[in-house]
Scaffold this motif. Structure first.
Motif, PDB file in Angstrom:
ATOM      1  N   TYR A  54      -6.523  30.852  28.148  1.00  0.00           N
ATOM      2  CA  TYR A  54      -5.394  31.759  27.660  1.00  0.00           C
ATOM      3  C   TYR A  54      -6.279  31.505  26.341  1.00  0.00           C
ATOM      4  N   TYR A  55      -7.189  30.806  25.825  1.00  0.00           N
ATOM      5  CA  TYR A  55      -7.324  30.446  24.224  1.00  0.00           C
ATOM      6  C   TYR A  55      -8.244  31.032  23.805  1.00  0.00           C
ATOM      7  N   CYS A  56      -8.929  31.921  24.865  1.00  0.00           N
ATOM      8  CA  CYS A  56     -10.180  32.379  24.561  1.00  0.00           C
ATOM      9  C   CYS A  56     -10.649  33.670  24.752  1.00  0.00           C
ATOM     10  N   GLY A  57     -11.231  34.174  23.186  1.00  0.00           N
ATOM     11  CA  GLY A  57     -11.724  35.063  22.919  1.00  0.00           C
ATOM     12  C   GLY A  57     -12.652  36.174  24.776  1.00  0.00           C
ATOM     13  N   LEU A 114     -28.401  27.096  25.034  1.00  0.00           N
ATOM     14  CA  LEU A 114     -28.363  28.381  25.912  1.00  0.00           C
ATOM     15  C   LEU A 114     -26.263  28.074  25.983  1.00  0.00           C
ATOM     16  N   GLN A 115     -25.736  28.735  25.936  1.00  0.00           N
ATOM     17  CA  GLN A 115     -24.849  28.889  25.890  1.00  0.00           C
ATOM     18  C   GLN A 115     -23.960  29.828  25.953  1.00  0.00           C
ATOM     19  N   GLY A 116     -23.082  30.448  27.731  1.00  0.00           N
ATOM     20  CA  GLY A 116     -22.845  31.547  27.778  1.00  0.00           C
ATOM     21  C   GLY A 116     -21.084  31.597  28.799  1.00  0.00           C
ATOM     22  N   LEU A 173     -19.996  20.855  28.405  1.00  0.00           N
ATOM     23  CA  LEU A 173     -19.143  21.167  28.753  1.00  0.00           C
ATOM     24  C   LEU A 173     -17.474  20.598  28.873  1.00  0.00           C
ATOM     25  N   ARG A 174     -17.052  21.543  27.535  1.00  0.00           N
ATOM     26  CA  ARG A 174     -16.097  20.357  27.391  1.00  0.00           C
ATOM     27  C   ARG A 174     -14.747  20.460  27.779  1.00  0.00           C
ATOM     28  N   HIS A 175     -14.611  19.345  28.651  1.00  0.00           N
ATOM     29  CA  HIS A 175     -13.227  19.226  29.688  1.00  0.00           C
ATOM     30  C   HIS A 175     -11.672  19.640  28.980  1.00  0.00           C
ATOM     31  N   GLU A 176     -11.984  19.999  27.472  1.00  0.00           N
ATOM     32  CA  GLU A 176     -10.234  20.594  27.274  1.00  0.00           C
ATOM     33  C   GLU A 176     -10.071  20.386  26.967  1.00  0.00           C
ATOM     34  N   THR A 177      -9.321  19.225  27.835  1.00  0.00           N
ATOM     35  CA  THR A 177      -7.740  18.628  27.941  1.00  0.00           C
ATOM     36  C   THR A 177      -7.666  16.951  28.868  1.00  0.00           C
ATOM     37  N   PHE A 202     -12.850  18.767  23.954  1.00  0.00           N
ATOM     38  CA  PHE A 202     -11.939  19.499  23.457  1.00  0.00           C
ATOM     39  C   PHE A 202     -11.390  19.956  22.083  1.00  0.00           C
ATOM     40  N   MET A 203     -10.282  21.006  21.861  1.00  0.00           N
ATOM     41  CA  MET A 203      -9.714  21.513  20.483  1.00  0.00           C
ATOM     42  C   MET A 203      -8.783  20.571  20.082  1.00  0.00           C
ATOM     43  N   VAL A 204      -8.867  21.094  19.047  1.00  0.00           N
ATOM     44  CA  VAL A 204      -7.905  19.714  17.987  1.00  0.00           C
ATOM     45  C   VAL A 204      -6.969  20.603  18.336  1.00  0.00           C
ATOM     46  N   GLY A 260     -13.517  20.706  17.811  1.00  0.00           N
ATOM     47  CA  GLY A 260     -13.320  21.284  16.710  1.00  0.00           C
ATOM     48  C   GLY A 260     -11.779  22.004  16.511  1.00  0.00           C
ATOM     49  N   PRO A 261     -11.356  22.518  15.760  1.00  0.00           N
ATOM     50  CA  PRO A 261      -9.832  22.999  15.645  1.00  0.00           C
ATOM     51  C   PRO A 261     -10.011  24.275  16.268  1.00  0.00           C
ATOM     52  N   PHE A 262      -8.682  24.317  17.544  1.00  0.00           N
ATOM     53  CA  PHE A 262      -8.206  25.567  18.029  1.00  0.00           C
ATOM     54  C   PHE A 262      -8.008  26.494  16.754  1.00  0.00           C
ATOM     55  N   ILE A 263      -8.206  27.739  17.097  1.00  0.00           N
ATOM     56  CA  ILE A 263      -8.411  29.320  16.331  1.00  0.00           C
ATOM     57  C   ILE A 263      -7.959  30.287  16.974  1.00  0.00           C
ATOM     58  N   PRO A 264      -6.203  30.742  16.990  1.00  0.00           N
ATOM     59  CA  PRO A 264      -6.358  31.284  17.997  1.00  0.00           C
ATOM     60  C   PRO A 264      -6.939  33.077  17.409  1.00  0.00           C
ATOM     61  N   ARG A 268     -16.898  36.373  20.458  1.00  0.00           N
ATOM     62  CA  ARG A 268     -15.919  35.554  19.233  1.00  0.00           C
ATOM     63  C   ARG A 268     -14.953  35.016  20.592  1.00  0.00           C
ATOM     64  N   LEU A 269     -15.103  34.016  20.783  1.00  0.00           N
ATOM     65  CA  LEU A 269     -13.691  33.187  20.991  1.00  0.00           C
ATOM     66  C   LEU A 269     -12.988  32.905  20.238  1.00  0.00           C
ATOM     67  N   TYR A 270     -12.962  33.434  18.980  1.00  0.00           N
ATOM     68  CA  TYR A 270     -12.066  33.000  17.962  1.00  0.00           C
ATOM     69  C   TYR A 270     -12.522  33.693  16.780  1.00  0.00           C
ATOM     70  N   ASP A 271     -11.043  33.878  16.555  1.00  0.00           N
ATOM     71  CA  ASP A 271     -11.858  35.299  15.183  1.00  0.00           C
ATOM     72  C   ASP A 271     -12.351  34.510  14.174  1.00  0.00           C
TER      73      ASP A 271
HETATM   74  N1  5AD Z   1     -10.810  28.138  19.319  1.00  0.00           N
HETATM   75  C1  5AD Z   1     -11.428  26.770  19.399  1.00  0.00           C
HETATM   76  N2  5AD Z   1     -12.325  27.343  20.322  1.00  0.00           N
HETATM   77  C2  5AD Z   1     -12.287  27.337  21.461  1.00  0.00           C
HETATM   78  N3  5AD Z   1     -13.526  27.218  22.673  1.00  0.00           N
HETATM   79  C3  5AD Z   1     -12.515  28.569  23.112  1.00  0.00           C
HETATM   80  N4  5AD Z   1     -11.894  29.049  22.610  1.00  0.00           N
HETATM   81  C4  5AD Z   1     -11.890  28.835  21.621  1.00  0.00           C
HETATM   82  C5  5AD Z   1     -10.862  28.593  20.073  1.00  0.00           C
HETATM   83  N5  5AD Z   1      -9.643  29.663  20.344  1.00  0.00           N
HETATM   84  C6  5AD Z   1     -13.835  26.639  22.576  1.00  0.00           C
HETATM   85  C7  5AD Z   1     -13.831  25.791  23.778  1.00  0.00           C
HETATM   86  C8  5AD Z   1     -15.043  25.799  24.527  1.00  0.00           C
HETATM   87  C9  5AD Z   1     -15.956  26.171  23.900  1.00  0.00           C
HETATM   88  C10 5AD Z   1     -17.646  26.879  23.768  1.00  0.00           C
HETATM   89  O1  5AD Z   1     -14.818  26.566  22.822  1.00  0.00           O
HETATM   90  O2  5AD Z   1     -13.286  24.805  23.656  1.00  0.00           O
HETATM   91  O3  5AD Z   1     -15.044  24.879  25.306  1.00  0.00           O
END
Ligand code: 5AD
Ligand code: FES
Length: 354
Positions: free
Chosen positions: A70-73, A108-110, A162-166, A203-205, A233-237, A309-312
């Motif tokens: 749900y969070y990923c671009g 190598l990330q994808g 591989l981030r566990h995310e939470t 994980f994202m903060v 790293g911080p979550f960024i919408p 663009r995972l985030y803006d």
């Molecule tokens: N904001 C910050 N980080 C993000 N990721 C994915 N979407 C976002 C977002 N909106 C992070 C996830 C993923 C990594 C590749 O990027 O934690 O594991």
């Protein structure tokens, strides 16, 4: 203030923290305590890694993804995401350029892109190892069967992110569609460790629904897994995702968590992430000063960077660009650190979990 000091001393001496301690450090409004936390963590990093900062060349080689987080671009449901794949030749060219700039690790990330079969990934990994034998290859391509992880490892891959995310079940379900599960994510991470990868979780903060409780679960999981690297790293919408309207995570909380992680795991590799640099112009420098010791500049071809663009508002020009590695080096020197060009392996004794 006394309470904060006691929590930090215990972190420093015993490398432990309890729920209340975490809550205290994340919640405190006492600036002196926050500064003392960062300084103590920085000293712990200096004691293991000195003033060396490791660099990793990040190659974002496909923006196709079969998942729908749900969070990923680049989630599959985002019709507005621009998709691309690099060819093997393009990826090797990124490595060649990166090698010339001093990179000795390629990441190598994808997205989870079925086009890149195990055969293709193995061929790519062995070709990179053949051409650049003194380099480490890190893969970050998501959840796979154990046999695939084993095949990549046998082809020469050294590390896996591989981030566990939470680490909290309920929280995990709120961030992901039903077909993804925390149990499977953990299975992947324990398989990677067992196979012998230097493994990174994270994980994202400030992701939606995150609490001090879920963060404490993250710390417990990290202790149990014993990864070599932890990426936070911080979550960024990203506006075209279900969480597009949510608030971004806090830079300050990210820095405090970096410091807590450093003190819990003095030997860990902790990146000052691009997301941190995106939310604050000095984010990565502040990350280093809070205990991080890795930066991961983008080595992808300039033409595709905006598409991953995972985030803006992701930083992708100027100082972030690998061509401007000298700018990054200068930024690090300004705060008393130096970028080094070796593989930057984790210095923990094998088998020892802190
Ligand atoms: N904001 C910050 N980080 C993000 N990721 C994915 N979407 C976002 C977002 N909106 C992070 C996830 C993923 C990594 C590749 O990027 O934690 O594991
Ligand atoms: Fe691609 Fe989460 S959207 S793995």
């Amino acid at each position: 203030m006394r309470r904060e000091r006691a929590v930090i001393e215990r972190l420093k001496q015993e490398h432990t923290i309890d729920r209340e301690g975490l809550s205290c450090l994340l919640g405190t409004e006492d600036g002196e305590s926050a500064a003392y936390l960062a300084q103590t963590a920085r000293e712990a990093a200096d004691a293991v890694y000195g003033r060396d900062i490791y660099i990793r060349g990040l190659i974002e080689f496909t923006s196709y993804c079969r998942n729908d987080c749900y969070y990923c671009g680049i989630r599959r449901g985002n019709r507005l995401a621009e998709r691309y794949r690099l060819t093997e030749e393009e990826i090797l060219e990124c490595c060649r350029q990166g090698y010339g700039l001093g990179f000795r690790t390629f990441v190598l990330q994808g997205g989870e892109d079925p086009y890149f079969t195990d055969e293709k990934i193995c061929a790519l990994v062995s070709e990179i190892k053949k051409r650049f034998p003194d380099c480490a290859v890190t893969l970050s391509v998501g959840e796979k069967p154990r046999a695939s992880y084993q095949a990549y490892f046998d082809a020469g891959a050294d590390r896996y992110l591989l981030r566990h995310e939470t680490a909290d079940e309920t929280h995990y379900r709120r961030l992901h569609p039903p077909e993804l599960s925390l149990a499977e994510r953990k299975r992947c991470l324990y398989d990677l460790k067992e196979i012998g990868y230097q493994t990174g979780c994270g994980f994202m903060v400030g992701s939606p629904y995150q609490t001090v409780e879920t963060l404490y679960e993250d710390l417990l999981f990290i202790r149990d897994l014993g990864p070599e690297m932890v990426g936070i790293g911080p979550f960024i919408p990203q506006k075209d995702t279900p969480f597009g309207g949510e608030a971004a995570g806090s830079v300050e909380t990210t820095l405090r968590l970096l410091s807590v992680l450093r003190l819990l795991h003095p030997h860990a590799l902790l990146p000052a992430t691009t997301a941190l640099g995106t939310l604050h112009p000095k984010g990565r420098e502040r990350g280093i000063l809070a205990g991080a010791n890795v930066v991961m500049p983008n080595l992808s071809p300039v033409g595709v960077r905006k598409k991953y663009r995972l985030y803006d508002n992701k930083i992708c020009t100027g100082e972030e660009a690998a061509e401007c590695l000298s700018c990054l080096a200068r930024r690090m020197e300004e705060i008393g650190y130096r970028i080094v060009t070796d593989r930057g392996d984790c210095r923990r004794d094998p088998g020892k979990v802190e």
